[in-house]
Design a protein around this motif. Sequence first.
Motif, mmCIF file in Angstrom:
data_model
loop_
_atom_site.group_PDB
_atom_site.id
_atom_site.type_symbol
_atom_site.label_atom_id
_atom_site.label_comp_id
_atom_site.label_asym_id
_atom_site.label_seq_id
_atom_site.Cartn_x
_atom_site.Cartn_y
_atom_site.Cartn_z
ATOM 1 N N ASN A 97 0.770 -1.086 -0.060
ATOM 2 C CA ASN A 97 0.050 -0.032 0.000
ATOM 3 C C ASN A 97 0.784 1.202 0.151
ATOM 4 O O ASN A 97 0.642 2.263 0.764
ATOM 5 N N ASN A 98 1.771 1.238 -0.815
ATOM 6 C CA ASN A 98 2.726 2.497 -0.785
ATOM 7 C C ASN A 98 3.759 2.823 0.237
ATOM 8 O O ASN A 98 3.918 3.973 0.283
ATOM 9 N N SER A 99 3.802 1.833 1.071
ATOM 10 C CA SER A 99 4.876 1.984 2.345
ATOM 11 C C SER A 99 5.558 0.779 2.334
ATOM 12 O O SER A 99 5.033 -0.150 2.444
ATOM 13 N N ILE A 100 6.517 1.017 3.232
ATOM 14 C CA ILE A 100 7.524 -0.116 3.420
ATOM 15 C C ILE A 100 7.386 -0.975 4.522
ATOM 16 O O ILE A 100 7.237 -0.328 5.629
ATOM 17 N N SER A 101 7.043 -2.167 4.467
ATOM 18 C CA SER A 101 6.943 -3.122 5.575
ATOM 19 C C SER A 101 8.141 -4.073 5.706
ATOM 20 O O SER A 101 8.953 -4.046 4.691
ATOM 21 N N THR A 102 8.509 -4.877 6.726
ATOM 22 C CA THR A 102 9.385 -5.554 6.976
ATOM 23 C C THR A 102 9.133 -7.195 7.268
ATOM 24 O O THR A 102 8.226 -6.995 8.391
ATOM 25 N N LYS A 103 9.929 -7.971 7.143
ATOM 26 C CA LYS A 103 9.644 -9.247 7.682
ATOM 27 C C LYS A 103 11.013 -9.834 8.049
ATOM 28 O O LYS A 103 12.141 -9.718 7.289
ATOM 29 N N LYS A 104 11.063 -9.980 9.332
ATOM 30 C CA LYS A 104 12.509 -10.532 10.054
ATOM 31 C C LYS A 104 12.694 -11.953 9.726
ATOM 32 O O LYS A 104 11.653 -12.873 9.742
ATOM 33 N N ILE A 105 13.700 -12.564 9.230
ATOM 34 C CA ILE A 105 13.891 -14.142 9.041
ATOM 35 C C ILE A 105 15.293 -14.279 9.476
ATOM 36 O O ILE A 105 16.185 -13.669 9.082
ATOM 37 N N THR A 106 15.448 -15.745 9.934
ATOM 38 C CA THR A 106 16.523 -16.175 10.209
ATOM 39 C C THR A 106 17.193 -17.023 9.003
ATOM 40 O O THR A 106 16.422 -17.982 8.575
ATOM 41 N N GLN A 107 18.297 -16.806 8.388
ATOM 42 C CA GLN A 107 18.708 -17.611 7.179
ATOM 43 C C GLN A 107 19.666 -18.526 7.988
ATOM 44 O O GLN A 107 20.551 -18.219 8.831
ATOM 45 N N TYR A 108 19.726 -19.552 7.131
ATOM 46 C CA TYR A 108 20.856 -20.647 7.479
ATOM 47 C C TYR A 108 21.747 -21.064 6.671
ATOM 48 O O TYR A 108 21.292 -21.282 5.385
ATOM 49 N N TYR A 109 23.027 -21.511 7.109
ATOM 50 C CA TYR A 109 24.095 -21.469 6.184
ATOM 51 C C TYR A 109 25.097 -22.582 6.837
ATOM 52 O O TYR A 109 25.120 -23.159 7.946
ATOM 53 N N THR A 110 25.814 -23.047 5.758
ATOM 54 C CA THR A 110 26.960 -23.846 5.999
ATOM 55 C C THR A 110 28.288 -23.225 5.232
ATOM 56 O O THR A 110 27.938 -22.346 4.530
ATOM 57 N N THR A 111 29.552 -23.585 5.602
ATOM 58 C CA THR A 111 30.756 -23.158 4.869
ATOM 59 C C THR A 111 30.634 -23.461 3.526
ATOM 60 O O THR A 111 31.298 -22.893 2.701
ATOM 61 N N GLN A 112 29.963 -24.432 3.017
ATOM 62 C CA GLN A 112 29.710 -25.060 1.853
ATOM 63 C C GLN A 112 28.569 -24.208 0.699
ATOM 64 O O GLN A 112 28.466 -24.437 -0.285
ATOM 65 N N GLY A 113 27.639 -23.799 1.497
ATOM 66 C CA GLY A 113 26.496 -22.834 0.993
ATOM 67 C C GLY A 113 25.304 -22.880 1.824
ATOM 68 O O GLY A 113 25.410 -23.218 3.001
ATOM 69 N N PRO A 114 24.323 -22.118 1.402
ATOM 70 C CA PRO A 114 23.304 -21.750 2.328
ATOM 71 C C PRO A 114 22.219 -22.883 2.188
ATOM 72 O O PRO A 114 22.029 -23.790 1.141
ATOM 73 N N PHE A 115 21.383 -23.100 3.245
ATOM 74 C CA PHE A 115 20.311 -23.856 3.295
ATOM 75 C C PHE A 115 19.205 -22.971 2.358
ATOM 76 O O PHE A 115 18.992 -21.972 3.016
ATOM 77 N N VAL A 116 18.671 -23.746 1.493
ATOM 78 C CA VAL A 116 17.591 -22.808 0.620
ATOM 79 C C VAL A 116 16.206 -23.330 0.610
ATOM 80 O O VAL A 116 15.160 -23.075 0.258
#
Length: 726
Positions: A306-325
Motif C-alpha cells: 500500500n505504497n509504504s515499506i513493511s518488513t519481515k524478519k527472518i533467520t537464514q541458515y548456512y554452512t561453509t559450503q553454501g546456504p540452506f535454501v
Amino acid sequence: MKSIFSFLLFFPLACSNSTPDPAISHYEEQAARVTIIRDQFGVPHIYGKTDADAVFGLMYAQCEESFERVERNYIEKMGRMAEIEGESHLYSDLVMRLLYDTNQVKQEYTESPPWLKKLLDAFADGINYYLYKHPDTKPLLIKKFEPWFPLLFTDGAFIPLQTGGLGVEDIRNLYALENAPTSFYVDPFMKKESLGSNGFAIAPSRSATGNALLYINPHVSFYFRTEAHMVSEEGLNAYGAVTWGQFFVFQGFNENCGWMHTSSQADATDLYEHTIVRRGDSISYIYEKGLKPVLQKQVLLAYNKNNSISTKKITQYYTTQGPFVGSRKGRWLKLKENSRSLNGLIQSWQRTKAKNIDEFKEFLALRANASTNTLYADGQGNIAYWHGNFIPKRSKGFDWSGPVDGSLASTEWQGAHALEEIVQVQNPAQGWIQNCNSSPFHVSGMHTIDAKKYPAYMAPEGENFRSQFAIRELAKEKSYTSDKLIDLGYNNYLSLFDTLLPPLLKAYDGLPMSSPYKDSLAAPVKMLRDWDRRSTATSVATTLAIEWAYFMMNAYRQEAKVDSDEDQLTYFTRMAREVPGSKQLSLLKEVINGLVRGYGNWKIGWGEINRYQRTSGDYYPGFDDNKPSLPVGMASALFGSLPAFEASWNKTRKGYGVAGNSFVAVVEFGKRVKAKSIVTGGQFFDPSSPHFVDQAAMFVEGKFKEVLFYKEDVQKQAERTYHPGE
C-alpha cells in the motif's frame, strides 16, 4: 556466509545532484574522452581512448535508452525487488540474499586486477554522471551506483541463476514468509521447451564466399538487451547485444571472431540433503560420523505494501559450503552453485577482445560461466562449440539429477572439469554446427559426438523440434550466404505438427459416416490436411493447429501425464500416441466452437490474433486491442518454429508478443567483417523517439539492417555525434 544485503534496505544513498565537485570534474574529464555516434537506427557506437572510457560511454548510452532497466537488474541482484513490486517478490529476494554476499563482492572489487578495477569504476561513473546530468530521472531505489555492483551480475544470460531443481514448496518448508505469494518459478517443462535460443556456425567449406558465418538468435524476453558497439584505442572493437547494466557485449563479434550463447542444462549446481540435529538453541547437521554447526543470521526483508515499506524478519541458515535454501521430506536442502564470480566477469570481458580461437579458448579455460553454451566462428575459418563451461567434477555412483546425500564427503565437488573435458566440437567435417537448446551430441548431425564418453550430468538435454528441423535443413545447403542463413533462421515451418497432426487426420478418416464430426469437422480437417505446416499471418490452418495443440497439452496435463524430465520429442510423441483419437477430434471441435464464440467465425488468419504491439516504453507496458499493432506470422518455439514469438493473452482478445527473437544477427568473417542485425521494435524506449518502432516491421518480416562496424561507415550514416553529458 558473511552479511549480505540487509544493510542496503535503509542505507541513505546520496542523490546524484549532490555529488561533490571533484567527482563531477572527474566525470566531465572522462566524458570528454568519449564520443558517442548514434546511427540512423539509434544504435550507439561508442569510441574512447581507453577500455574504461568505452565502458563509461556505454553505461551512459544505456541509461539514455532506459535507465529503469539498468536499475532493475541490480535491484533484483540485491534482493530488493519486493520493495518496488510488493510481497509477490519476497521469495525471489530471499533466494538472492541467501546466495549473494555483498561483503564478499566488495572484497572481490578491492582484489580485482587494476585493469578490471578501472572498468568497474567507469561503470559506476558513467551511470552516476547520467543521473547528475538528468535530475528529472527518478531512480526507483538506487540513487548512486557503486563500482562493485557488476560483480553481482557476472553472466549476461537470461537465466544465469541455477538452483539445482529447488521448488517453491521447498523454500516455504524452511522459510515460511507469512502471507507471501510464491511466484518464483515457472513450470519447468514450459521454461525448458518454449524458451531458449538458436545458434548456427558455418565453415568456409559450406560458405559461398569461403568465409565462416555465425548466426546469433537468442530467445529471451523482448527488450532484455540493447544493441551497442564499443571501440577503444586499447584494442577493443566489439559489437552486439549487451544486457542492461552490464559493460560487456554478451552475444556478438569483434573484427576477428564471434560468439553466440544458448542456455545450457549442463549441470553446474547441486542440492544436498542434510539431516538436522537440534540441541537446545544450537542447530547442527550430520557430516560423516560427526556434527557440523549450522550458521544463522537475522535479516530483514523489506516489501512495498500500500505504497509504504513493511518488513519481515527472518533467520537464514548456512554452512561453509553454501546456504540452506529449503526443506524436503524433513531434510534440509543445501545449494552448491557458482552463479557469479570475479573470474566470471573477467571471462565475460576478455572474450570480447579475443584475436583468434586459441585466445578465445584461453579465456574459456577460466571455466567461470555456469549457465550457457558457446558457438564460435572466426576470420581464420574456424567454427566450434562448447557445451557449458563451469561443470563440477563429481564422484561416480550417485544420481546427480536430484538432491544427493550431504553427509558424505564423497559427494563434495572435486574441482571443475578442465575445458578439454567438457562436450565440444571444433571444425567438424560436416562444415556446420547448430544448437537450439538441444543435445550437444547432435550439433553437426545425429550422433556427431559419442555420448558414452561423458558423464550424464554434462549434457542432460534431449532433442526438440527446432533442433531436428535445423539439422535437416543445414545438411541440405552446400553454399550458404548471410541471406540464406537469415532465411533459415526465419524459416516458419512448425515441425511439431509432423508428429501431432497425423494421428488426428487418421482418427477423422476412421470415423463412421454417422458421426456428427464427419460433417462438422470436414472443412477444418481438410484445411489441416492441405496445410504446408508453415505459420503465416494469413494462414487459418496455423490458427487451428496451434489452438488445438494447446487444448491437447492442457487435456494431457490434467491427466497427470507430464514428466518435466522428458525431452520435447519424447513428450509430444507420447501425447500424440496416448490421447485417444475421439478425444483429439472433440478438442478440435472445441477449438472451432471457441473461435466462433470469440470472433464470430472460425476462419481466423493467424496474424489476426497473433500481434506485435509497442505503445509504451514502460517496464510492464500492457496491451490494448484498440491500439495499433502488426500481424505476425511467427509462432512459439514450442511448435518447432526457429523464429520464436511467444505471445501473452492477458485480458485481451488477441495475443501480443512478449518474448522470443530479440537481438538477432548474422556475421561473415573475411578481410572485412560484414554483418546484419535486427532488434525487437527499436533501440529507444520513449514512444516519441523515431527509434521506438522503426525496426518493428523489419523484425516481423525478417528483414535485417546492415551493421555499421567500421568508423568511416558509421560517420557516413551518423544521426547524432556527441560526448556524454551534451
